[in-house]
Scaffold this active site. Structure first.
Site, PDB file in Angstrom:
ATOM      1  N   ASP A   1       5.229 -11.627 -11.862  1.00 46.42           N
ATOM      2  CA  ASP A   1       5.922 -12.792 -12.427  1.00 46.42           C
ATOM      3  C   ASP A   1       6.323 -12.506 -13.875  1.00 46.42           C
ATOM      4  O   ASP A   1       7.434 -12.841 -14.309  1.00 46.42           O
ATOM      5  CB  ASP A   1       4.998 -14.019 -12.361  1.00 46.42           C
ATOM      6  CG  ASP A   1       4.392 -14.179 -10.983  1.00 46.42           C
ATOM      7  OD1 ASP A   1       5.155 -14.360 -10.026  1.00 46.42           O
ATOM      8  OD2 ASP A   1       3.157 -14.078 -10.849  1.00 46.42           O
TER       9      ASP A   1
ATOM     10  N   HIS B   1      -0.253 -17.906  -9.423  1.00 44.99           N
ATOM     11  CA  HIS B   1       0.834 -17.078  -8.873  1.00 44.99           C
ATOM     12  C   HIS B   1       1.408 -17.833  -7.675  1.00 44.99           C
ATOM     13  O   HIS B   1       1.059 -17.604  -6.521  1.00 44.99           O
ATOM     14  CB  HIS B   1       0.321 -15.705  -8.435  1.00 44.99           C
ATOM     15  CG  HIS B   1       1.370 -14.950  -7.667  1.00 44.99           C
ATOM     16  ND1 HIS B   1       2.533 -14.494  -8.246  1.00 44.99           N
ATOM     17  CD2 HIS B   1       1.473 -14.619  -6.362  1.00 44.99           C
ATOM     18  CE1 HIS B   1       3.282 -13.904  -7.347  1.00 44.99           C
ATOM     19  NE2 HIS B   1       2.654 -13.976  -6.183  1.00 44.99           N
TER      20      HIS B   1
ATOM     21  N   ARG C   1       9.214 -10.152 -13.824  1.00 43.56           N
ATOM     22  CA  ARG C   1      10.422 -10.871 -13.379  1.00 43.56           C
ATOM     23  C   ARG C   1      10.993 -11.718 -14.516  1.00 43.56           C
ATOM     24  O   ARG C   1      12.206 -11.781 -14.726  1.00 43.56           O
ATOM     25  CB  ARG C   1      10.064 -11.794 -12.203  1.00 43.56           C
ATOM     26  CG  ARG C   1       9.831 -11.070 -10.891  1.00 43.56           C
ATOM     27  CD  ARG C   1       9.160 -11.987  -9.873  1.00 43.56           C
ATOM     28  NE  ARG C   1       9.121 -11.388  -8.547  1.00 43.56           N
ATOM     29  CZ  ARG C   1       8.349 -11.810  -7.556  1.00 43.56           C
ATOM     30  NH1 ARG C   1       7.540 -12.858  -7.742  1.00 43.56           N
ATOM     31  NH2 ARG C   1       8.387 -11.226  -6.374  1.00 43.56           N
TER      32      ARG C   1
ATOM     33  N   GLY D   1       0.827  -1.211   0.000  1.00 45.18           N
ATOM     34  CA  GLY D   1       0.000   0.000   0.000  1.00 45.18           C
ATOM     35  C   GLY D   1       0.857   1.256   0.000  1.00 45.18           C
ATOM     36  O   GLY D   1       0.604   2.202  -0.755  1.00 45.18           O
TER      37      GLY D   1
ATOM     38  N   ASN E   1      -7.001 -16.348   4.630  1.00 44.77           N
ATOM     39  CA  ASN E   1      -7.413 -15.251   3.755  1.00 44.77           C
ATOM     40  C   ASN E   1      -8.843 -15.333   3.240  1.00 44.77           C
ATOM     41  O   ASN E   1      -9.416 -14.318   2.849  1.00 44.77           O
ATOM     42  CB  ASN E   1      -6.451 -15.142   2.573  1.00 44.77           C
ATOM     43  CG  ASN E   1      -5.178 -14.448   3.001  1.00 44.77           C
ATOM     44  OD1 ASN E   1      -5.206 -13.293   3.382  1.00 44.77           O
ATOM     45  ND2 ASN E   1      -4.062 -15.159   2.969  1.00 44.77           N
TER      46      ASN E   1
HETATM   47  N1  LIG Z   1       0.333 -11.336  -6.463  1.00 44.49           N
HETATM   48  C1  LIG Z   1       1.569 -10.968  -6.229  1.00 44.49           C
HETATM   49  O1  LIG Z   1       2.406 -10.964  -7.147  1.00 44.49           O
HETATM   50  C2  LIG Z   1       2.040 -10.541  -4.870  1.00 44.49           C
HETATM   51  C3  LIG Z   1       1.228 -10.619  -3.790  1.00 44.49           C
HETATM   52  N2  LIG Z   1       1.658 -10.227  -2.540  1.00 44.49           N
HETATM   53  C4  LIG Z   1       0.713 -10.331  -1.443  1.00 44.49           C
HETATM   54  O2  LIG Z   1       0.139  -9.047  -1.164  1.00 44.49           O
HETATM   55  C5  LIG Z   1      -0.398  -9.047   0.154  1.00 44.49           C
HETATM   56  C6  LIG Z   1      -0.042  -7.763   0.880  1.00 44.49           C
HETATM   57  O3  LIG Z   1       1.340  -7.699   1.083  1.00 44.49           O
HETATM   58  P1  LIG Z   1       1.998  -6.573   2.018  1.00 44.49           P
HETATM   59  O4  LIG Z   1       1.480  -5.223   1.692  1.00 44.49           O
HETATM   60  O5  LIG Z   1       3.444  -6.813   1.964  1.00 44.49           O
HETATM   61  O6  LIG Z   1       1.451  -7.011   3.441  1.00 44.49           O
HETATM   62  P2  LIG Z   1       1.406  -6.159   4.789  1.00 44.49           P
HETATM   63  O7  LIG Z   1       1.211  -7.134   5.895  1.00 44.49           O
HETATM   64  O8  LIG Z   1       2.515  -5.178   4.850  1.00 44.49           O
HETATM   65  O9  LIG Z   1       0.070  -5.325   4.606  1.00 44.49           O
HETATM   66  C7  LIG Z   1      -1.171  -5.923   4.598  1.00 44.49           C
HETATM   67  C8  LIG Z   1      -2.143  -4.887   5.113  1.00 44.49           C
HETATM   68  O10 LIG Z   1      -3.440  -5.394   4.937  1.00 44.49           O
HETATM   69  C9  LIG Z   1      -4.199  -5.034   6.049  1.00 44.49           C
HETATM   70  N3  LIG Z   1      -5.355  -5.916   6.122  1.00 44.49           N
HETATM   71  C10 LIG Z   1      -5.437  -7.162   6.638  1.00 44.49           C
HETATM   72  N4  LIG Z   1      -6.687  -7.618   6.558  1.00 44.49           N
HETATM   73  C11 LIG Z   1      -7.415  -6.649   5.975  1.00 44.49           C
HETATM   74  C12 LIG Z   1      -8.781  -6.521   5.645  1.00 44.49           C
HETATM   75  N5  LIG Z   1      -9.649  -7.507   5.904  1.00 44.49           N
HETATM   76  N6  LIG Z   1      -9.191  -5.387   5.049  1.00 44.49           N
HETATM   77  C13 LIG Z   1      -8.337  -4.391   4.804  1.00 44.49           C
HETATM   78  N7  LIG Z   1      -7.023  -4.439   5.117  1.00 44.49           N
HETATM   79  C14 LIG Z   1      -6.579  -5.556   5.683  1.00 44.49           C
HETATM   80  C15 LIG Z   1      -3.247  -5.135   7.222  1.00 44.49           C
HETATM   81  O11 LIG Z   1      -3.685  -4.377   8.333  1.00 44.49           O
HETATM   82  C16 LIG Z   1      -1.973  -4.571   6.601  1.00 44.49           C
HETATM   83  O12 LIG Z   1      -1.876  -3.164   6.785  1.00 44.49           O
HETATM   84  C17 LIG Z   1       0.129 -10.315   0.779  1.00 44.49           C
HETATM   85  O13 LIG Z   1      -0.886 -11.302   0.719  1.00 44.49           O
HETATM   86  C18 LIG Z   1       1.268 -10.731  -0.106  1.00 44.49           C
HETATM   87  O14 LIG Z   1       1.529 -12.109  -0.032  1.00 44.49           O
HETATM   88  C19 LIG Z   1       2.903  -9.719  -2.351  1.00 44.49           C
HETATM   89  C20 LIG Z   1       3.762  -9.610  -3.408  1.00 44.49           C
HETATM   90  C21 LIG Z   1       3.398 -10.036  -4.741  1.00 44.49           C
HETATM   91  O1  LIG Z   2       5.030 -14.849  -1.556  1.00 42.36           O
HETATM   92  C1  LIG Z   2       4.694 -13.702  -1.241  1.00 42.36           C
HETATM   93  O2  LIG Z   2       4.024 -13.401  -0.246  1.00 42.36           O
HETATM   94  C2  LIG Z   2       5.122 -12.576  -2.138  1.00 42.36           C
HETATM   95  C3  LIG Z   2       4.785 -12.873  -3.531  1.00 42.36           C
HETATM   96  O3  LIG Z   2       3.723 -13.333  -3.863  1.00 42.36           O
HETATM   97  C4  LIG Z   2       5.788 -12.598  -4.531  1.00 42.36           C
HETATM   98  O4  LIG Z   2       6.768 -11.904  -4.246  1.00 42.36           O
HETATM   99  O5  LIG Z   2       5.617 -13.094  -5.652  1.00 42.36           O
END
Ligand SMILES: NC(=O)C1=CN([C@@H]2O[C@H](COP(=O)(O)OP(=O)(O)OC[C@H]3O[C@@H](n4cnc5c(N)ncnc54)[C@H](O)[C@@H]3O)[C@@H](O)[C@H]2O)C=CC1
Ligand SMILES: O=C([O-])CC(=O)C(=O)O
Length: 329
Positions: free
Chosen positions: A160, A188, A163, A18, A106
């Site tokens: 991905d 993913h 990357r 965020g 989740n």
């Molecule tokens: N698809 C992709 O390529 C990628 C996906 N991700 C995923 O993105 C997600 C977020 O990652 P980060 O920002 O690093 O995590 P983070 O833990 O830093 O932030 C997550 C935020 O979501 C909030 N949150 C939790 N439940 C919630 C809800 N019900 N409603 C609103 N907000 C809520 C938390 O309070 C926190 O501020 C993770 O699931 C991570 O695995 C991360 C990298 C790549």
């Molecule tokens: O595995 C994670 O939480 C982060 C992720 O999805 C990525 O970096 O592709």
């Protein structure tokens, strides 16, 4: 002409993605340099104060395109009139945690959010799920939004895709801008399949140029597929700025289209193409025009690719069955 602001809802606004995402949305990178935006930030109660701090910083940037910021822990308010929803908030994977463990943690988040989108969002809503497991979270949200066309729910595999482009550019000595038509298939997750057999490097077929199946199988594919885990290992936290960048790329392309002669990768509901069971949210090669994506058809899938696509799709089917058994879809 003054354009009507687009309402963009971001969940998990106080998290690390965020923080990397909001400033780029507000500065015009998500939709275009002439499109004003209203931001709606959804957080859980514990995250509201930090989200308010981020909103203060957004104010301090005096972004000309940012017309308003609302912060709430009420999903119905957050998605009210939303045109674009970025579902980032989730329970991130931490070192040693498997994706399967994430499903139940989740599912409870994405089911109510899907319903809130269904009941409150604008008719043209476009949803991108970033929070992991992104494909299956998108499926859960979509299943709770029966009034919204299923194809508006997408999952992020653009990180991905980016990357894979970067790794292929390094291997071939080409510029990233010379690489076209790369595809991420499937989930993913570590089973995803980055496919270079139809990719081009400065107009030449990438697989023929590399001409090294062992490098593809033993280096390229695992490097791309396990990059998320490698970043966690190195940084002590999951990818954030690169994930935010990919989310920007995904939505920008969905709204503004793919370049002539190129395509991108998006996790989208399968229509049965390439043997992927209908309804699974799987990554495909897509072109986009006028805000609508289409799966690139007619690609020849060799045995090397077939086995890998099937394995990732099998994992998606298992995740779908698991969330079905949990009553989440
Ligand atoms: N698809 C992709 O390529 C990628 C996906 N991700 C995923 O993105 C997600 C977020 O990652 P980060 O920002 O690093 O995590 P983070 O833990 O830093 O932030 C997550 C935020 O979501 C909030 N949150 C939790 N439940 C919630 C809800 N019900 N409603 C609103 N907000 C809520 C938390 O309070 C926190 O501020 C993770 O699931 C991570 O695995 C991360 C990298 C790549
Ligand atoms: O595995 C994670 O939480 C982060 C992720 O999805 C990525 O970096 O592709």
């Amino acid at each position: 002409m003054t354009r009507t602001p687009v309402n963009v809802t971001v969940t998990g606004a106080a998290g690390q993605i965020g923080y990397a995402l909001l400033f780029r949305i507000a500065s015009g990178h998500l939709l275009g340099a002439d499109v004003p935006v209203n931001l709606r930030l959804l957080e859980i109660p514990q995250g509201l104060k930090a989200a308010e701090g981020t909103a203060m910083e957004l104010d301090d940037c005096a972004f000309p395109l940012l017309r308003g910021i609302e912060i709430t822990d009420d999903a119905n308010k957050a998605f009210d009139g939303a045109n674009v929803a970025l579902l980032v908030g989730a329970r991130p994977r931490t070192a040693g945690m498997e994706r399967g463990d994430l499903l139940s943690a989740n599912g409870g988040i994405f089911k109510p959010q899907g319903k809130a989108i269904n009941d409150n969002a604008a008719d043209d809503i476009k949803v991108l799920v970033v929070g992991n497991p992104a494909n299956t979270n998108a499926l859960i949200a979509q299943a709770s939004a029966p009034d919204i066309p299923a194809e508006r729910f997408t999952a992020m595999t653009r990180l991905d895709h980016n990357r894979a482009i970067s790794q292929l550019a390094k291997k071939t000595g080409a510029a990233v801008s010379d690489i076209k038509r790369l595809t991420i298939w499937g989930n993913h997750s570590a089973t995803q399949y980055p496919d270079v057999f139809h990719a081009e490097v400065a107009g030449k077929n990438a697989a023929e140029l590399v001409n090294d199946e062992a490098w593809l199988a033993d280096t390229f594919i695992p490097t791309v597929a396990k990059r998320g885990a490698a970043i966690i290992e190195a940084r002590g936290a999951s990818s954030a700025a690169s994930a935010a960048n990919a989310a920007i790329d995904h939505v920008y392309t969905w709204v503004n289209g793919t370049a002539e002669g190129d395509w991108t990768s998006m996790g989208i509901p399968s229509d049965g193409s390439y043997g992927v069971p209908e309804g699974l949210i799987s990554s495909f090669p897509v072109t986009v025009k006028d805000g609508k994506y289409e799966i690139v058809q007619g690609l020849e899938i060799n045995d090397f690719s077939r086995a890998r696509i099937d394995a990732s799709v099998q994992e998606l089917a298992e995740e779908r069955d698991a969330v079905r058994a949990l009553g989440l879809i």
